[in-house]
Design a protein around this motif. Sequence first.
Motif, short mmCIF file in Angstrom:
data_model
loop_
_atom_site.label_atom_id
_atom_site.label_comp_id
_atom_site.label_asym_id
_atom_site.label_seq_id
_atom_site.Cartn_x
_atom_site.Cartn_y
_atom_site.Cartn_z
N MET A 1 0.99 -0.76 -0.38
CA MET A 1 -0.42 -0.24 -0.49
C MET A 1 0.77 1.73 0.02
O MET A 1 1.62 1.40 0.87
CB MET A 1 -0.61 0.17 1.25
N LYS A 2 0.29 2.13 -1.03
CA LYS A 2 1.31 3.33 -0.81
C LYS A 2 1.09 4.46 0.42
O LYS A 2 -0.30 4.47 0.68
CB LYS A 2 0.59 4.50 -1.85
N SER A 3 1.72 4.99 0.47
CA SER A 3 1.91 5.55 2.22
C SER A 3 1.34 7.15 1.89
O SER A 3 0.53 7.49 0.65
CB SER A 3 3.42 6.22 2.20
N TRP A 4 0.66 7.89 2.48
CA TRP A 4 0.00 9.49 2.34
C TRP A 4 0.77 10.16 1.43
O TRP A 4 0.39 10.75 0.71
CB TRP A 4 0.21 10.03 3.76
N ASP A 5 2.18 10.42 1.72
CA ASP A 5 2.55 10.97 0.91
C ASP A 5 2.47 11.14 -0.87
O ASP A 5 2.83 11.74 -1.33
CB ASP A 5 4.14 11.39 1.27
N GLU A 6 2.72 9.85 -0.54
CA GLU A 6 2.75 8.96 -2.32
C GLU A 6 1.48 9.00 -2.67
O GLU A 6 1.34 9.82 -3.96
CB GLU A 6 3.41 7.74 -2.30
N ARG A 7 0.42 9.12 -2.21
CA ARG A 7 -1.45 8.45 -2.43
C ARG A 7 -1.43 11.08 -2.45
O ARG A 7 -1.83 10.91 -3.33
CB ARG A 7 -1.85 8.76 -1.61
N ILE A 8 -0.80 11.66 -1.72
CA ILE A 8 -1.31 12.40 -2.37
C ILE A 8 -0.49 13.20 -3.80
O ILE A 8 -0.61 13.66 -4.62
CB ILE A 8 -0.39 13.65 -1.10
N ASP A 9 1.25 12.58 -3.60
CA ASP A 9 1.34 13.28 -5.08
C ASP A 9 1.08 12.37 -6.21
O ASP A 9 1.21 13.18 -6.77
CB ASP A 9 3.04 13.01 -5.24
N ASP A 10 0.37 11.32 -6.00
CA ASP A 10 -0.46 11.33 -7.34
C ASP A 10 -1.51 12.05 -7.56
O ASP A 10 -1.68 12.19 -8.89
CB ASP A 10 -1.04 9.49 -6.82
N VAL A 11 -2.19 12.56 -6.10
CA VAL A 11 -3.43 13.83 -7.22
C VAL A 11 -2.96 14.86 -7.92
O VAL A 11 -3.38 14.65 -8.62
CB VAL A 11 -3.87 14.15 -4.96
N TRP A 12 -1.45 15.11 -7.34
CA TRP A 12 -1.03 16.65 -7.88
C TRP A 12 -0.74 15.69 -9.39
O TRP A 12 -0.36 16.93 -10.55
CB TRP A 12 0.03 17.02 -6.98
N ALA A 13 0.60 14.28 -9.56
CA ALA A 13 0.16 14.61 -10.26
C ALA A 13 -0.58 14.47 -11.91
O ALA A 13 -0.35 14.69 -13.10
CB ALA A 13 1.09 12.52 -10.57
N ASP A 14 -1.47 13.24 -11.52
CA ASP A 14 -2.71 13.20 -12.01
C ASP A 14 -2.87 15.24 -12.47
O ASP A 14 -4.21 14.78 -13.57
CB ASP A 14 -3.86 12.31 -10.65
N GLU A 19 -6.41 22.14 -15.42
CA GLU A 19 -7.01 22.53 -14.50
C GLU A 19 -7.53 22.58 -13.47
O GLU A 19 -8.41 21.37 -13.73
CB GLU A 19 -8.25 23.64 -15.53
N VAL A 20 -7.19 22.74 -12.41
CA VAL A 20 -7.28 22.35 -11.22
C VAL A 20 -9.45 22.17 -10.50
O VAL A 20 -9.10 23.84 -10.34
CB VAL A 20 -6.19 21.82 -10.06
N GLY A 21 -9.49 21.38 -10.23
CA GLY A 21 -10.78 21.93 -10.53
C GLY A 21 -11.54 21.34 -8.82
O GLY A 21 -10.51 20.90 -7.90
N ASP A 22 -13.09 20.96 -8.73
CA ASP A 22 -14.02 20.55 -7.34
C ASP A 22 -13.35 18.35 -7.19
O ASP A 22 -13.12 18.78 -6.12
CB ASP A 22 -15.29 20.58 -7.48
N GLU A 23 -12.99 18.40 -8.28
CA GLU A 23 -11.95 16.69 -8.51
C GLU A 23 -11.22 16.75 -7.93
O GLU A 23 -11.05 15.67 -6.18
CB GLU A 23 -12.44 15.38 -9.73
N THR A 24 -10.00 17.73 -7.62
CA THR A 24 -8.71 17.67 -7.22
C THR A 24 -8.78 17.86 -5.19
O THR A 24 -8.79 17.52 -4.90
CB THR A 24 -7.99 18.21 -7.92
N ILE A 25 -9.67 19.12 -5.26
CA ILE A 25 -9.95 19.45 -3.93
C ILE A 25 -10.98 18.43 -2.79
O ILE A 25 -10.25 18.25 -2.23
CB ILE A 25 -10.77 20.52 -4.19
N ALA A 26 -11.53 17.40 -3.58
CA ALA A 26 -12.34 16.41 -2.91
C ALA A 26 -11.46 15.13 -2.67
O ALA A 26 -10.89 14.52 -1.72
CB ALA A 26 -13.24 16.36 -3.67
#
Length: 164
Positions: A1-14, A19-26
């Motif tokens: 399982m990925k660490s919290w930091d890795e999962r945060i990095d994945d969101v930013w990579a995606d 354009e960042v919107g509601d989906e990224t914020i959620a």
Amino acid sequence: MKSWDERIDDVWADAAGDEVGDETIARIDALAAERGEDDARAEFERGGARDSAGRPVEAVALYRRALSLGLDEEHRSQCVIQLASSLRNLGEFDDALDIIRAEEERSADGPYRDAVAAVHALILASAGRPAQGLSVALLALVPHLPRYHRSMTAYAREIAESDT
């Protein structure tokens, strides 16, 4: 399982290039909830999501909260840079300048010194002092030049005087 930091990095990579919107914020908010509302890093990430989505008022409040909760040095510097930038976007130039100048002093030799200088230059330009902003940018560039340090430093200081 990925660490919290890795999962945060994945969101930013995606979100990269989009354009960042509601989906990224959620997605960021869901990850932040895992750590609780008294977690500085979680609040910082929540602020960053809102900042990236063009919601600087919300971002400023979250950045200030993250700083008050206490961040590790790397994220603290990033948070200060992003806070000053958001304040610039809101036209709160004096507050932004106070914050970025304090960071310049605190982390003069830190890894984010060039980013601090870039934001400082942008704040000055936005505040109607573009020559001073250019001076800050040039002075940040000088250490990266193979030659001309003395002359470029002198020119940068001379240019700053034209805004006064």
